[in-house]
Design an enzyme around this catalytic site. Structure first.
Site, PDB file in Angstrom:
ATOM      1  N   THR A  81       0.849  -1.196   0.000  1.00 16.80           N
ATOM      2  CA  THR A  81       0.000   0.000   0.000  1.00 16.80           C
ATOM      3  C   THR A  81       0.881   1.240   0.000  1.00 16.80           C
ATOM      4  O   THR A  81       0.686   2.166  -0.808  1.00 16.80           O
ATOM      5  CB  THR A  81      -0.935  -0.001   1.219  1.00 16.80           C
ATOM      6  OG1 THR A  81      -1.744  -1.181   1.169  1.00 16.80           O
ATOM      7  CG2 THR A  81      -1.827   1.231   1.242  1.00 16.80           C
ATOM      8  N   GLY A 215       6.045  -7.996   2.071  1.00 19.89           N
ATOM      9  CA  GLY A 215       6.568  -9.139   2.810  1.00 19.89           C
ATOM     10  C   GLY A 215       5.537 -10.206   3.130  1.00 19.89           C
ATOM     11  O   GLY A 215       5.782 -11.400   2.955  1.00 19.89           O
ATOM     12  N   CYS A 341     -17.934  -7.013   2.244  1.00 17.13           N
ATOM     13  CA  CYS A 341     -18.845  -6.446   3.232  1.00 17.13           C
ATOM     14  C   CYS A 341     -18.631  -4.947   3.289  1.00 17.13           C
ATOM     15  O   CYS A 341     -17.580  -4.485   3.707  1.00 17.13           O
ATOM     16  CB  CYS A 341     -18.564  -7.038   4.607  1.00 17.13           C
ATOM     17  SG  CYS A 341     -19.558  -8.466   4.967  1.00 17.13           S
TER      18      CYS A 341
HETATM   19  C1  LIG Z   1      -2.122  -7.355  -0.608  1.00 15.51           C
HETATM   20  C2  LIG Z   1      -2.031  -6.458  -1.763  1.00 15.51           C
HETATM   21  C3  LIG Z   1      -1.755  -5.093  -1.592  1.00 15.51           C
HETATM   22  C4  LIG Z   1      -1.603  -4.465  -0.230  1.00 15.51           C
HETATM   23  O1  LIG Z   1      -0.386  -4.850   0.343  1.00 15.51           O
HETATM   24  P1  LIG Z   1      -0.033  -4.465   1.852  1.00 15.51           P
HETATM   25  O2  LIG Z   1       1.378  -4.886   1.993  1.00 15.51           O
HETATM   26  O3  LIG Z   1      -0.964  -5.271   2.687  1.00 15.51           O
HETATM   27  O4  LIG Z   1      -0.222  -3.021   2.022  1.00 15.51           O
HETATM   28  C5  LIG Z   1      -1.653  -4.312  -2.721  1.00 15.51           C
HETATM   29  N1  LIG Z   1      -1.800  -4.833  -3.953  1.00 15.51           N
HETATM   30  C6  LIG Z   1      -2.055  -6.131  -4.152  1.00 15.51           C
HETATM   31  C7  LIG Z   1      -2.189  -6.642  -5.540  1.00 15.51           C
HETATM   32  C8  LIG Z   1      -2.186  -6.991  -3.069  1.00 15.51           C
HETATM   33  O5  LIG Z   1      -2.446  -8.276  -3.284  1.00 15.51           O
END
Ligand SMILES: *Cc1c(COP(=O)(O)O)cnc(C)c1O
Length: 417
Positions: A81, A215, A341
């Site tokens: 994110t 990670g 949800c």
């Molecule tokens: C899980 C995910 C995110 C978010 O990653 P975080 O490390 O949880 O912030 C963003 N993009 C994709 C495609 C994801 O699968």
């Protein structure tokens, strides 16, 4: 206290696209950095600081190696994110065409079924004077270079297209999109959270300028991730989102999460070691899962492209069952549903909707995502459980009766009284 030796049975974990169990070898690598090597990597005057910095630099090399980058090109963040936000907002700010607050600051190309961590930063930029195109995916979910070419305008400054869709597992034409962007001198970012660690990655050959990964999706810890930032041909510049101590080449101020970064590096190293064998194993398991479910249950469809998908993700819709009941019926499987949800209601997934899948089928879909610890026994048990649940729900469904009588439900005019 009366103790019971009857532990509640754990559900089968098929939600590895949401997060993965940390590999014990990762935890082991991290532990000394909490207690023994607890220094601040920014402390330049003593060995506590040097030890922490050494740990981070090893992790930077391990991370860079996984994606074919130079260690200097890796910025550690708190996850995908943050990496996406830094890449998209940071690049838009630098490559903007007009001053802050003005309209016509530049155009961004993305797709309608990207992760919220891409869509929302782009939407914020739109409120700040940027323009954006959200490419509508075709029914198979794959974004091609031709689609991106058609969306690019003379004022396009940034293209951000994810490598693998997290709900479908579909693989977009990333190297081809990279080449296209480089030919036109447009910055190219990819959210590679569901690709890196599972598939071979080389930011040079794949012509990527900015690449995000995380990670906890690759058997590492939560709250740590990375952004690759190209340093030459072209040298990509980013406006930092956070000001402070100037860590991570000034692009991500704040004391580094040393143990987390060490774990992230170890997770990257382990993925590189076992990538091919793991992919083969998971593909065999997933093929079995999909083949059996489609064979045993009619009106069952695998969503997204049949073959252009990563090995571990399957998104399946089951006709004539109700979404919430389906989730209840398979509660011994930890997985995701095609519904999200929201505060008051159950909304069908915007990703499935963008593919033109109807609300009913979107609601009655499951995302089953396999991982390093998924066993053959898990898959066989899941097939049985899903088959039983779907058959049970269909026995209760008047619509399924009509379907079996050969009535085309799409032609029925429903009366409301
Ligand atoms: C899980 C995910 C995110 C978010 O990653 P975080 O490390 O949880 O912030 C963003 N993009 C994709 C495609 C994801 O699968």
């Amino acid at each position: 206290m009366i103790s019971s030796n009857k532990q509640p049975k754990q559900p089968i974990y098929l939600d590895n696209a949401a997060t993965t169990r940390c590999d014990p070898r990762v935890v082991e690598a991290m532990l000394p950095y909490f207690t023994e090597f607890f220094g601040n990597a920014g402390s330049r005057n003593h060995q506590f600081g040097w030890k922490a910095e050494d740990g981070i630099e090893v992790a930077r090399e391990q991370s860079a190696k996984l994606v074919g980058a130079q260690p200097k090109e890796i910025i550690f963040t708190s996850g995908s994110t943050e990496s996406n936000n830094l890449a998209i907002k940071g690049a838009a700010e630098i490559y903007a065409r007009a001053g802050a607050g003005q309209t016509g600051r530049g155009h961004i190309v993305t797709a309608a079924h990207e992760h919220k961590a891409v869509l929302d930063p782009v939407r914020r930029l739109m409120r700040e004077g940027f323009d954006a195109t959200f490419i509508q995916p075709p029914a198979d979910g794959v974004i091609t270079a031709a689609m991106v070419a058609a969306a690019i305008r003379p004022d396009t400054i940034l293209v951000t297209i994810m490598w693998v869709n997290n709900e479908l597992g579909t693989i977009n034409e990333v190297p081809e999109i990279g080449r296209l962007c480089h030919e036109r001198e447009i910055i190219f970012h990819t959210d590679a959270t569901q690709w890196v660690g599972k598939m071979p990655t080389n930011v040079e050959a794949d012509q990527i300028d900015l690449l995000s990964w995380s990670g906890h999706k690759i058997y590492g810890p939560k709250g740590v991730g990375a952004l690759y930032v190209r340093r030459r041909k072209p040298r990509v510049r980013l406006e930092a989102l956070q000001d402070g101590g100037g860590q991570e080449r000034g692009m991500r101020s704040g004391t580094q999460n040393v143990s987390g970064i060490v774990g992230f590096g170890k997770a990257c190293e382990l993925c590189l070691q076992s990538m091919d064998s793991e992919r083969e194993r998971l593909l065999a398991l997933r093929t079995r899962l999909e083949t059996e479910l489609v064979k045993r249950l009619e009106v069952t469809v695998v969503n997204g492209h049949p073959t252009r998908r990563v090995a571990n993700i399957s998104n399946i819709s089951f006709g004539f069952v109700e979404g919430e009941s389906l989730m209840m019926g398979v509660r011994e499987i930890a997985c995701s549903s095609g519904s999200a949800c929201t505060s008051a209601s159950l909304e069908p997934s915007y990703v499935l909707k963008s593919l033109g899948i109807g609300d009913d089928l979107a609601h009655s879909s499951l995302r089953l995502s396999l991982g390093r610890w998924t066993t053959e026994a898990d898959i066989d048990a899941s097939i049985e459980m899903i088959e039983t649940a779907v058959n049970h729900l269909r026995r209760l469904s008047p619509l399924y009766d009509l379907h079996k009588e050969g009535i085309d439900l799409s032609k029925i005019v429903w009366q409301s009284h």
